[in-house]
Design a protein around this motif. Structure first.
Motif, PDB file in Angstrom:
ATOM      1  N   VAL A 166       0.835  -1.202   0.000  1.00 58.70           N
ATOM      2  CA  VAL A 166       0.000   0.000   0.000  1.00 58.70           C
ATOM      3  C   VAL A 166       0.872   1.255   0.000  1.00 58.70           C
ATOM      4  O   VAL A 166       0.622   2.205  -0.751  1.00 58.70           O
ATOM      5  CB  VAL A 166      -0.948  -0.006   1.217  1.00 58.70           C
ATOM      6  N   ALA A 167       1.905   1.267   0.858  1.00 58.59           N
ATOM      7  CA  ALA A 167       2.795   2.424   0.935  1.00 58.59           C
ATOM      8  C   ALA A 167       3.528   2.642  -0.386  1.00 58.59           C
ATOM      9  O   ALA A 167       3.653   3.776  -0.870  1.00 58.59           O
ATOM     10  CB  ALA A 167       3.792   2.235   2.076  1.00 58.59           C
ATOM     11  N   TRP A 168       4.027   1.554  -0.974  1.00 58.90           N
ATOM     12  CA  TRP A 168       4.760   1.656  -2.237  1.00 58.90           C
ATOM     13  C   TRP A 168       3.860   2.202  -3.344  1.00 58.90           C
ATOM     14  O   TRP A 168       4.250   3.107  -4.097  1.00 58.90           O
ATOM     15  CB  TRP A 168       5.312   0.290  -2.640  1.00 58.90           C
ATOM     16  N   GLN A 169       2.657   1.680  -3.449  1.00 56.22           N
ATOM     17  CA  GLN A 169       1.755   2.111  -4.515  1.00 56.22           C
ATOM     18  C   GLN A 169       1.347   3.571  -4.345  1.00 56.22           C
ATOM     19  O   GLN A 169       1.286   4.332  -5.315  1.00 56.22           O
ATOM     20  CB  GLN A 169       0.524   1.199  -4.557  1.00 56.22           C
ATOM     21  N   ARG A 170       1.098   3.982  -3.095  1.00 58.43           N
ATOM     22  CA  ARG A 170       0.726   5.376  -2.846  1.00 58.43           C
ATOM     23  C   ARG A 170       1.903   6.295  -3.199  1.00 58.43           C
ATOM     24  O   ARG A 170       1.731   7.326  -3.847  1.00 58.43           O
ATOM     25  CB  ARG A 170       0.333   5.570  -1.386  1.00 58.43           C
ATOM     26  N   ALA A 171       3.099   5.923  -2.757  1.00 62.35           N
ATOM     27  CA  ALA A 171       4.276   6.746  -3.041  1.00 62.35           C
ATOM     28  C   ALA A 171       4.575   6.792  -4.535  1.00 62.35           C
ATOM     29  O   ALA A 171       4.985   7.828  -5.056  1.00 62.35           O
ATOM     30  CB  ALA A 171       5.478   6.213  -2.270  1.00 62.35           C
ATOM     31  N   ALA A 172       4.374   5.672  -5.231  1.00 66.01           N
ATOM     32  CA  ALA A 172       4.638   5.636  -6.669  1.00 66.01           C
ATOM     33  C   ALA A 172       3.701   6.576  -7.421  1.00 66.01           C
ATOM     34  O   ALA A 172       4.109   7.238  -8.393  1.00 66.01           O
ATOM     35  CB  ALA A 172       4.490   4.207  -7.189  1.00 66.01           C
ATOM     36  N   ARG A 173       2.448   6.656  -6.988  1.00 67.41           N
ATOM     37  CA  ARG A 173       1.518   7.605  -7.605  1.00 67.41           C
ATOM     38  C   ARG A 173       1.977   9.045  -7.353  1.00 67.41           C
ATOM     39  O   ARG A 173       1.982   9.872  -8.260  1.00 67.41           O
ATOM     40  CB  ARG A 173       0.106   7.408  -7.056  1.00 67.41           C
ATOM     41  N   GLU A 174       2.361   9.331  -6.112  1.00 61.65           N
ATOM     42  CA  GLU A 174       2.798  10.679  -5.767  1.00 61.65           C
ATOM     43  C   GLU A 174       4.091  11.043  -6.493  1.00 61.65           C
ATOM     44  O   GLU A 174       4.321  12.212  -6.838  1.00 61.65           O
ATOM     45  CB  GLU A 174       3.000  10.787  -4.257  1.00 61.65           C
ATOM     46  N   ALA A 175       4.937  10.041  -6.755  1.00 57.72           N
ATOM     47  CA  ALA A 175       6.236  10.292  -7.386  1.00 57.72           C
ATOM     48  C   ALA A 175       6.108  10.697  -8.850  1.00 57.72           C
ATOM     49  O   ALA A 175       7.077  11.206  -9.426  1.00 57.72           O
ATOM     50  CB  ALA A 175       7.123   9.050  -7.263  1.00 57.72           C
ATOM     51  N   LEU A 176       4.947  10.501  -9.453  1.00 60.23           N
ATOM     52  CA  LEU A 176       4.765  10.908 -10.842  1.00 60.23           C
ATOM     53  C   LEU A 176       4.989  12.404 -11.014  1.00 60.23           C
ATOM     54  O   LEU A 176       5.400  12.855 -12.090  1.00 60.23           O
ATOM     55  CB  LEU A 176       3.350  10.526 -11.310  1.00 60.23           C
ATOM     56  N   ASP A 177       4.713  13.187  -9.974  1.00 56.37           N
ATOM     57  CA  ASP A 177       4.904  14.637 -10.026  1.00 56.37           C
ATOM     58  C   ASP A 177       5.866  15.117  -8.941  1.00 56.37           C
ATOM     59  O   ASP A 177       5.814  16.271  -8.517  1.00 56.37           O
ATOM     60  CB  ASP A 177       3.558  15.354  -9.870  1.00 56.37           C
ATOM     61  N   ASN A 178       6.741  14.215  -8.471  1.00 55.35           N
ATOM     62  CA  ASN A 178       7.645  14.554  -7.371  1.00 55.35           C
ATOM     63  C   ASN A 178       8.991  13.882  -7.633  1.00 55.35           C
ATOM     64  O   ASN A 178       9.171  12.696  -7.335  1.00 55.35           O
ATOM     65  CB  ASN A 178       7.041  14.076  -6.038  1.00 55.35           C
ATOM     66  N   ARG A 179       9.932  14.619  -8.192  1.00 53.83           N
ATOM     67  CA  ARG A 179      11.217  14.040  -8.598  1.00 53.83           C
ATOM     68  C   ARG A 179      12.005  13.526  -7.401  1.00 53.83           C
ATOM     69  O   ARG A 179      12.668  12.483  -7.479  1.00 53.83           O
ATOM     70  CB  ARG A 179      12.037  15.076  -9.357  1.00 53.83           C
ATOM     71  N   GLU A 180      11.966  14.274  -6.276  1.00 50.10           N
ATOM     72  CA  GLU A 180      12.710  13.852  -5.093  1.00 50.10           C
ATOM     73  C   GLU A 180      12.187  12.520  -4.565  1.00 50.10           C
ATOM     74  O   GLU A 180      12.958  11.625  -4.188  1.00 50.10           O
ATOM     75  CB  GLU A 180      12.637  14.923  -4.002  1.00 50.10           C
TER      76      GLU A 180
END
Length: 268
Positions: free
Chosen positions: A173-187
């Motif tokens: 769950v954490a990985w999938q949520r972070a992966a979605r957020e990372a689409l617009d978050n380079r860091e």
């Protein structure tokens, strides 16, 4: 703020292209967005295809209707040839005093249940006393949760993830949520590349609970928590927009009793 166009920096995609992508990600048709924003569908179509150049007011109206993250809004303004509209004010700045006090109030009010403040990279900026109580109950050694990265301690061996009964589920769950957020978050995308990806299940259970609980293996037995989030409404600053408070709410009488007793003992 100066709204005169200036030489375009990044990103390379046009403002119209980015608006169309954000609209589609939001699951809205051009007609839907036109109705929400009050802009005609024809004008919106011209903006998305580059046949019309939107002013700053029109861009702001469309982006607010799409509820786009403020960093993404800045990218659209840049692509349109305007200065970024939203600033990222340090949380310690005097102008953020009301925000800081509100955070402290929410954290304190959540005791004896744990609560932490996260930024857009999942860094723990602050935590209440009950968070340290929970760490002590599971045998984690950090002096303070503040300064930890929640994603790192969940995914890397030796962190909080190793103390979860349903570690595989929470890590996914954490990985999938972070992966979605990372689409617009380079860091955040860079951080994810350095972390081990969790294994995905081959077979799913036919019986699904109402939501995924965080199940912790502690010195007092199994502790179960529901996770909720608090965010600030109507933010106009990148820092405030990125902040979220995660609350771990005890999900059963045993967990409530254990957390309350441990918190009271730690407060003496």
């Amino acid at each position: 703020m100066n709204s005169q166009p200036f030489p375009r920096a990044v990103p390379s995609d046009s403002a119209g292209t980015q608006l169309r992508l954000i609209r589609r990600q939001a699951g809205l048709s051009q007609l839907d967005l036109a109705l929400i924003s009050g802009i005609s569908q024809r004008h919106l179509s011209c903006i998305e295809t580059g046949r019309a150049t939107p002013g700053t007011g029109t861009l702001h109206n469309l982006l607010m209707a799409l509820q786009a993250p403020l960093e993404q809004c800045n990218n659209v303004f840049l692509a349109a040839g305007y200065a970024p509209r939203y600033q990222a004010t340090p949380l310690a700045s005097p102008s953020m005093q009301a925000i800081h006090e509100a955070i402290q109030h929410v954290l304190h009010a959540n005791n004896p249940a744990p609560a932490i403040v996260l930024d857009s990279q999942w860094q723990v900026l602050a935590a209440n006393a009950s968070t340290q109580v929970l760490f002590d109950l599971v045998g984690l050694t950090p002096d303070s949760a503040q300064g930890l990265n929640l994603l790192v301690t969940l995914l890397q061996p030796g962190g909080l993830g190793d103390h979860l009964i349903n570690a595989c589920e929470i890590r996914r769950v954490a990985w999938q949520r972070a992966a979605r957020e990372a689409l617009d978050n380079r860091e955040l995308a860079h951080l994810l590349k350095q972390l081990p990806a969790p294994a995905m299940p081959e077979v799913l259970s036919d019986e699904l609970p109402p939501l995924v609980m965080t199940r912790v293996n502690s010195q007092q037995g199994e502790l179960n928590f529901l996770s909720t989030f608090t965010t600030f409404g109507m933010p106009q600053d990148v820092t405030v927009n990125a902040l979220r408070i995660e609350h771990l709410i005890p999900a059963d009488p045993h967990t409530w009793h254990t957390m309350r007793r441990a918190y009271e003992q730690a407060s003496q």
